[in-house]
Scaffold this active site. Structure first.
Site, PDB file in Angstrom:
ATOM      1  N   ASN A   1       0.866  -1.190   0.000  1.00  0.00           N
ATOM      2  CA  ASN A   1       0.000   0.000   0.000  1.00  0.00           C
ATOM      3  C   ASN A   1       0.897   1.232   0.000  1.00  0.00           C
ATOM      4  OD1 ASN A   1      -1.837   2.024   0.451  1.00  0.00           O
ATOM      5  ND2 ASN A   1      -2.248   1.465   2.592  1.00  0.00           N
ATOM      6  N   TRP A   2       0.988   1.871  -1.167  1.00  0.00           N
ATOM      7  CA  TRP A   2       1.889   3.033  -1.273  1.00  0.00           C
ATOM      8  C   TRP A   2       1.312   4.279  -0.614  1.00  0.00           C
ATOM      9  CZ3 TRP A   2       4.181   3.356  -6.934  1.00  0.00           C
ATOM     10  CH2 TRP A   2       4.924   2.196  -7.196  1.00  0.00           C
ATOM     11  N   LYS A   3       0.054   4.273  -0.290  1.00  0.00           N
ATOM     12  CA  LYS A   3      -0.630   5.466   0.242  1.00  0.00           C
ATOM     13  C   LYS A   3      -0.404   6.646  -0.708  1.00  0.00           C
ATOM     14  CE  LYS A   3       0.187   3.618   4.803  1.00  0.00           C
ATOM     15  NZ  LYS A   3       0.006   3.789   6.212  1.00  0.00           N
TER      16      LYS A   3
ATOM     17  N   HIS B   1      -9.383   0.798   4.938  1.00  0.00           N
ATOM     18  CA  HIS B   1      -8.122   1.090   5.623  1.00  0.00           C
ATOM     19  C   HIS B   1      -8.403   2.038   6.784  1.00  0.00           C
ATOM     20  CE1 HIS B   1      -4.113   2.597   6.417  1.00  0.00           C
ATOM     21  NE2 HIS B   1      -3.649   1.530   5.775  1.00  0.00           N
TER      22      HIS B   1
ATOM     23  N   GLU C   1      -6.962   4.560   7.823  1.00  0.00           N
ATOM     24  CA  GLU C   1      -6.852   5.990   7.490  1.00  0.00           C
ATOM     25  C   GLU C   1      -8.141   6.486   6.817  1.00  0.00           C
ATOM     26  OE1 GLU C   1      -3.123   5.692   5.398  1.00  0.00           O
ATOM     27  OE2 GLU C   1      -2.157   5.196   7.290  1.00  0.00           O
TER      28      GLU C   1
ATOM     29  N   GLU D   1      -5.230  -5.112  10.608  1.00  0.00           N
ATOM     30  CA  GLU D   1      -4.268  -4.019  10.787  1.00  0.00           C
ATOM     31  C   GLU D   1      -4.594  -3.277  12.076  1.00  0.00           C
ATOM     32  OE1 GLU D   1      -2.372  -2.868   6.803  1.00  0.00           O
ATOM     33  OE2 GLU D   1      -4.102  -1.595   7.093  1.00  0.00           O
TER      34      GLU D   1
ATOM     35  N   GLY E   1       2.126   2.459  10.634  1.00  0.00           N
ATOM     36  CA  GLY E   1       3.018   3.607  10.449  1.00  0.00           C
ATOM     37  C   GLY E   1       3.699   4.070  11.728  1.00  0.00           C
TER      38      GLY E   1
ATOM     39  N   SER F   1       3.346  -1.875  10.408  1.00  0.00           N
ATOM     40  CA  SER F   1       4.801  -1.855  10.619  1.00  0.00           C
ATOM     41  C   SER F   1       5.456  -3.208  10.357  1.00  0.00           C
ATOM     42  CB  SER F   1       5.132  -1.332  12.024  1.00  0.00           C
ATOM     43  OG  SER F   1       4.680   0.001  12.157  1.00  0.00           O
TER      44      SER F   1
ATOM     45  N   GLY G   1       2.799  -1.153   4.265  1.00  0.00           N
ATOM     46  CA  GLY G   1       2.768   0.266   3.928  1.00  0.00           C
ATOM     47  C   GLY G   1       4.170   0.778   3.647  1.00  0.00           C
ATOM     48  N   GLY G   2       4.773   1.422   4.640  1.00  0.00           N
ATOM     49  CA  GLY G   2       6.081   2.083   4.468  1.00  0.00           C
ATOM     50  C   GLY G   2       7.122   1.217   3.782  1.00  0.00           C
TER      51      GLY G   2
HETATM   52  C1  PEP Z   1      -0.811   0.183   5.879  1.00  0.00           C
HETATM   53  O1  PEP Z   1      -0.919   1.367   5.646  1.00  0.00           O
HETATM   54  O2  PEP Z   1      -1.654  -0.620   5.421  1.00  0.00           O
HETATM   55  C2  PEP Z   1       0.311  -0.252   6.688  1.00  0.00           C
HETATM   56  C3  PEP Z   1       0.331  -1.476   7.130  1.00  0.00           C
HETATM   57  O3  PEP Z   1       1.282   0.690   6.921  1.00  0.00           O
HETATM   58  P1  PEP Z   1       2.712   0.430   7.614  1.00  0.00           P
HETATM   59  O4  PEP Z   1       3.259  -0.878   7.071  1.00  0.00           O
HETATM   60  O5  PEP Z   1       3.554   1.599   7.197  1.00  0.00           O
HETATM   61  O6  PEP Z   1       2.479   0.353   9.078  1.00  0.00           O
END
Ligand code: PEP
Length: 258
Positions: A9-11, A96, A98, A168, A174, A214, A235-236
């Site tokens: 997930n590049w956001k 998600h 967010e 999640e 994040g 994370s 994500g990141g």
């Molecule tokens: C996400 O946004 O779905 C996610 C898991 O982010 P991160 O890996 O950065 O915590």
């Protein structure tokens, strides 16, 4: 043997040329690898077509990060499921945290997004997860169960078979704080048991339940080795090609050793 899914997930990250470079680097990185793992890249809307073009020559699928609740019409700024499908998109992240927290999406909105995606042959990656306060007050199981029931459990068995779930925990997204493998396994087993009560043992087993929050190149293998963790929503760490490929390798290793 059940293979794994690794989704990135590049956001809201990367300019056009950065996105192109990263997509090409991922394609090059997995070129020649014989993979059991399914890879899904979810870039921002603007880059979906480019991603789909690159994916045609590579070994990954393309997912969107969001979709409108509506099929078409006067909804300025929205993107419909049929637009996604006709741009080469096969998956869509729905719910998600967010989107839930920053954009006020409710379980009812998400149920509509699930329906409109399935109607357009797009596989939802449906996110569930509790806030820290829910966990601290031991409401985390109840919160996740409600999210599943209110957005998914109207589906019939054939529709439900299409769904991928991502657990999640909001406190892990994040933040650099990852759920321990024990915490992840406990919640994944709980989610599977809730699915089992509604759709039966076979469907519960077959449902993919990804972990997100994370997850990175260092901790992915320990998480993926958990019995009920079927891969990750990243994500990141999906923005760095080397980290992302290491996570894919962790998924491969865990499949072979499970
Ligand atoms: C996400 O946004 O779905 C996610 C898991 O982010 P991160 O890996 O950065 O915590």
């Amino acid at each position: 043997m059940k293979n794994k899914i690794v989704a990135g997930n590049w956001k809201m990250n990367n300019t056009f040329s950065e996105a192109e470079d990263l997509l090409l680097a991922i394609a090059e990185g997995i070129d020649g690898m014989i993979l059991e793992t399914e890879i899904i890249i979810c870039p921002p809307f603007l880059y979906l077509e480019m991603a789909a073009d690159i994916a045609e020559e590579s070994n990954f699928y393309v997912g969107a990060q969001n979709v409108s609740t509506e099929e078409k019409g006067a909804y300025t700024g929205e993107i419909s499921a049929s637009m996604l499908k006709t741009s080469g998109v096969d998956f869509c992240i729905i719910g998600h945290s967010e989107r839930r927290t920053l954009f006020g999406e409710t379980n009812t909105d998400l149920r509509k997004k699930i329906d409109v995606s399935l109607a357009n042959d797009i596989i939802p990656v449906f996110c569930v997860g509790e806030h820290l306060a829910d966990r601290e007050t031991e409401k985390h199981f109840e919160v996740v169960k409600n999210q599943l029931e209110e957005s998914l459990f109207h589906l019939d068995t054939n529709q439900f078979e299409q769904i991928i779930i991502a657990y999640e925990p909001v406190w892990a997204i994040g933040t650099g704080i990852t759920a321990t493998p024990q915490q992840a396994q406990e919640m994944h087993a709980f989610i599977r048991s809730v699915i089992e009560q509604k759709y039966g043992t076979e469907h519960a087993y077959n449902t993919y339940i990804l972990y997100g929050g994370s997850c990175n190149a260092q901790n992915a293998l320990d998480l993926f080795m958990c019995k009920d963790v079927d891969g990750g929503l990243i994500g990141g760490a999906s923005l760095n090609v080397n980290d992302f490929i290491e996570i894919i390798n962790a998924a491969e290793t865990s499949t072979k050793n499970n």
